[in-house]
Motif scaffolding. Structure first.
Motif, mmCIF file in Angstrom:
data_model
loop_
_atom_site.group_PDB
_atom_site.id
_atom_site.type_symbol
_atom_site.label_atom_id
_atom_site.label_comp_id
_atom_site.label_asym_id
_atom_site.label_seq_id
_atom_site.Cartn_x
_atom_site.Cartn_y
_atom_site.Cartn_z
ATOM 1 N N THR A 172 0.794 -1.232 0.000
ATOM 2 C CA THR A 172 0.000 0.000 0.000
ATOM 3 C C THR A 172 0.827 1.282 0.000
ATOM 4 O OG1 THR A 172 -0.130 -0.026 2.421
ATOM 5 C CG2 THR A 172 -1.907 -1.152 1.203
ATOM 6 N N GLY A 173 2.139 1.163 0.041
ATOM 7 C CA GLY A 173 2.985 2.358 0.096
ATOM 8 C C GLY A 173 2.681 3.361 -0.988
ATOM 9 N N GLU A 174 2.673 2.898 -2.206
ATOM 10 C CA GLU A 174 2.421 3.789 -3.335
ATOM 11 C C GLU A 174 1.033 4.416 -3.245
ATOM 12 O OE1 GLU A 174 1.919 3.363 -8.113
ATOM 13 O OE2 GLU A 174 3.551 2.214 -7.189
ATOM 14 N N ASP A 175 0.050 3.641 -2.777
ATOM 15 C CA ASP A 175 -1.327 4.136 -2.669
ATOM 16 C C ASP A 175 -1.460 5.298 -1.690
ATOM 17 O OD1 ASP A 175 -2.074 2.142 -4.442
ATOM 18 O OD2 ASP A 175 -2.727 0.773 -2.860
ATOM 19 N N VAL A 176 -0.577 5.348 -0.710
ATOM 20 C CA VAL A 176 -0.650 6.422 0.291
ATOM 21 C C VAL A 176 0.439 7.478 0.067
ATOM 22 C CG1 VAL A 176 -1.788 4.964 2.005
ATOM 23 C CG2 VAL A 176 0.707 5.148 2.025
ATOM 24 N N GLY A 177 1.092 7.422 -1.083
ATOM 25 C CA GLY A 177 2.059 8.444 -1.451
ATOM 26 C C GLY A 177 3.437 8.277 -0.843
ATOM 27 N N SER A 178 3.824 7.049 -0.535
ATOM 28 C CA SER A 178 5.138 6.812 0.056
ATOM 29 C C SER A 178 5.925 5.831 -0.791
ATOM 30 C CB SER A 178 4.997 6.247 1.470
ATOM 31 O OG SER A 178 6.271 5.960 2.018
ATOM 32 N N GLU A 179 7.210 6.107 -0.923
ATOM 33 C CA GLU A 179 8.105 5.192 -1.621
ATOM 34 C C GLU A 179 9.033 4.471 -0.653
ATOM 35 O OE1 GLU A 179 10.132 7.164 -4.825
ATOM 36 O OE2 GLU A 179 8.287 8.098 -5.533
ATOM 37 N N GLU A 180 8.927 4.788 0.636
ATOM 38 C CA GLU A 180 9.814 4.202 1.637
ATOM 39 C C GLU A 180 9.392 2.775 1.976
ATOM 40 O OE1 GLU A 180 11.416 4.953 6.187
ATOM 41 O OE2 GLU A 180 10.150 6.455 5.227
ATOM 42 N N MET A 181 10.346 1.858 1.901
ATOM 43 C CA MET A 181 10.089 0.486 2.324
ATOM 44 C C MET A 181 10.501 0.396 3.793
ATOM 45 S SD MET A 181 11.540 -3.198 1.068
ATOM 46 C CE MET A 181 10.392 -3.503 -0.250
ATOM 47 N N LEU A 182 9.531 0.205 4.658
ATOM 48 C CA LEU A 182 9.805 0.170 6.095
ATOM 49 C C LEU A 182 10.438 -1.141 6.528
ATOM 50 C CD1 LEU A 182 6.492 1.827 7.276
ATOM 51 C CD2 LEU A 182 8.761 2.875 7.168
ATOM 52 N N PHE A 183 9.931 -2.244 6.019
ATOM 53 C CA PHE A 183 10.426 -3.569 6.374
ATOM 54 C C PHE A 183 10.524 -4.411 5.110
ATOM 55 C CE2 PHE A 183 7.900 -2.087 9.995
ATOM 56 C CZ PHE A 183 8.821 -2.172 11.030
ATOM 57 N N THR A 184 11.555 -5.240 5.053
ATOM 58 C CA THR A 184 11.618 -6.232 4.003
ATOM 59 C C THR A 184 10.492 -7.237 4.243
ATOM 60 O OG1 THR A 184 14.012 -5.947 3.935
ATOM 61 C CG2 THR A 184 13.111 -7.899 2.841
ATOM 62 N N GLU A 185 10.368 -7.657 5.506
ATOM 63 C CA GLU A 185 9.278 -8.533 5.934
ATOM 64 C C GLU A 185 8.951 -8.177 7.378
ATOM 65 O OE1 GLU A 185 9.324 -12.773 4.428
ATOM 66 O OE2 GLU A 185 11.481 -12.309 4.421
ATOM 67 N N ALA A 186 7.674 -8.353 7.746
ATOM 68 C CA ALA A 186 7.261 -8.107 9.130
ATOM 69 C C ALA A 186 5.938 -8.818 9.387
ATOM 70 C CB ALA A 186 7.113 -6.611 9.403
ATOM 71 N N ASP A 187 5.934 -9.652 10.408
ATOM 72 C CA ASP A 187 4.718 -10.356 10.834
ATOM 73 C C ASP A 187 4.523 -10.153 12.323
ATOM 74 O OD1 ASP A 187 4.235 -11.399 8.303
ATOM 75 O OD2 ASP A 187 5.092 -13.355 8.752
ATOM 76 N N ILE A 188 3.263 -10.167 12.751
ATOM 77 C CA ILE A 188 2.945 -10.115 14.176
ATOM 78 C C ILE A 188 2.090 -11.334 14.502
ATOM 79 C CG2 ILE A 188 1.902 -8.822 16.065
ATOM 80 C CD1 ILE A 188 2.236 -6.297 14.295
ATOM 81 N N PHE A 189 2.536 -12.096 15.490
ATOM 82 C CA PHE A 189 1.815 -13.283 15.940
ATOM 83 C C PHE A 189 0.932 -12.874 17.113
ATOM 84 C CE2 PHE A 189 5.687 -14.619 13.899
ATOM 85 C CZ PHE A 189 5.226 -15.590 13.018
ATOM 86 N N ILE A 190 -0.380 -13.065 16.957
ATOM 87 C CA ILE A 190 -1.376 -12.636 17.935
ATOM 88 C C ILE A 190 -1.889 -13.863 18.683
ATOM 89 C CG2 ILE A 190 -3.590 -11.452 18.250
ATOM 90 C CD1 ILE A 190 -1.387 -9.665 17.008
ATOM 91 N N PHE A 191 -1.886 -13.788 20.018
ATOM 92 C CA PHE A 191 -2.320 -14.918 20.836
ATOM 93 C C PHE A 191 -2.697 -14.420 22.219
ATOM 94 C CE2 PHE A 191 2.150 -14.251 21.253
ATOM 95 C CZ PHE A 191 2.406 -14.390 22.607
ATOM 96 N N CYS A 192 -3.210 -15.316 23.037
ATOM 97 C CA CYS A 192 -3.590 -14.967 24.397
ATOM 98 C C CYS A 192 -3.290 -16.146 25.314
ATOM 99 C CB CYS A 192 -5.078 -14.617 24.447
ATOM 100 S SG CYS A 192 -5.461 -13.498 25.788
#
Length: 142
Positions: free
Chosen positions: A61-81
């Protein structure tokens, strides 16, 4: 109308505080770190409810919001309780519900792989932070 104006003003006047992240370097690939975190969560008897592929979303979505910056090559968040720890911290203060579910992020930024989680408030929430730190340690975060 008057009540909603007061509520809106209260939120606008309240400062926004970013929670600090506790980060751990990982010696290995993003895939290895992700696999290690998944296994460490499961080894604690916990179930991963959802894996958020934040890196993919940001890159897509970077381009869609006007940004060319790549923040992460990859990034995941594991959600649990954890039913046990969640009950413990919410019996201490039911408002601790705002901290649930818990998440551990794995990121690759410019070849640096890290595992991270939130720094929770002092007091009963320390039990959650301790759990997350144990999981990261088992996964190999240093």
């Amino acid at each position: 109308m008057f009540r909603s104006s007061i509520i809106a003003a209260a939120f606008m006047a309240a400062p926004a505080f970013a929670q600090e992240a506790i980060t751990y370097d990982f010696e290995g690939s993003f895939g290895d770190a992700s696999f290690a975190v998944e296994n460490a969560i499961v080894n604690k008897g916990l179930v991963i409810d959802y894996t958020s592929h934040v890196g993919e979303m940001l890159n897509r979505t970077g381009e869609d919001v006007g940004s060319e910056e790549m923040l992460f090559t990859e990034a995941d968040i594991f959600i649990f309780c954890s039913a046990v720890i969640s009950r413990q911290v919410m019996e201490a203060d039911p408002m601790n519900i705002v901290h649930c579910p818990y998440g551990i992020a794995v990121t690759d930024r410019d070849g640096v792989v890290q595992i991270m989680h939130r720094d929770y408030p002092d007091g009963p929430m320390q039990a959650v932070e301790d759990l997350l730190s144990e999981i990261v340690a088992e996964a190999g975060g240093t």
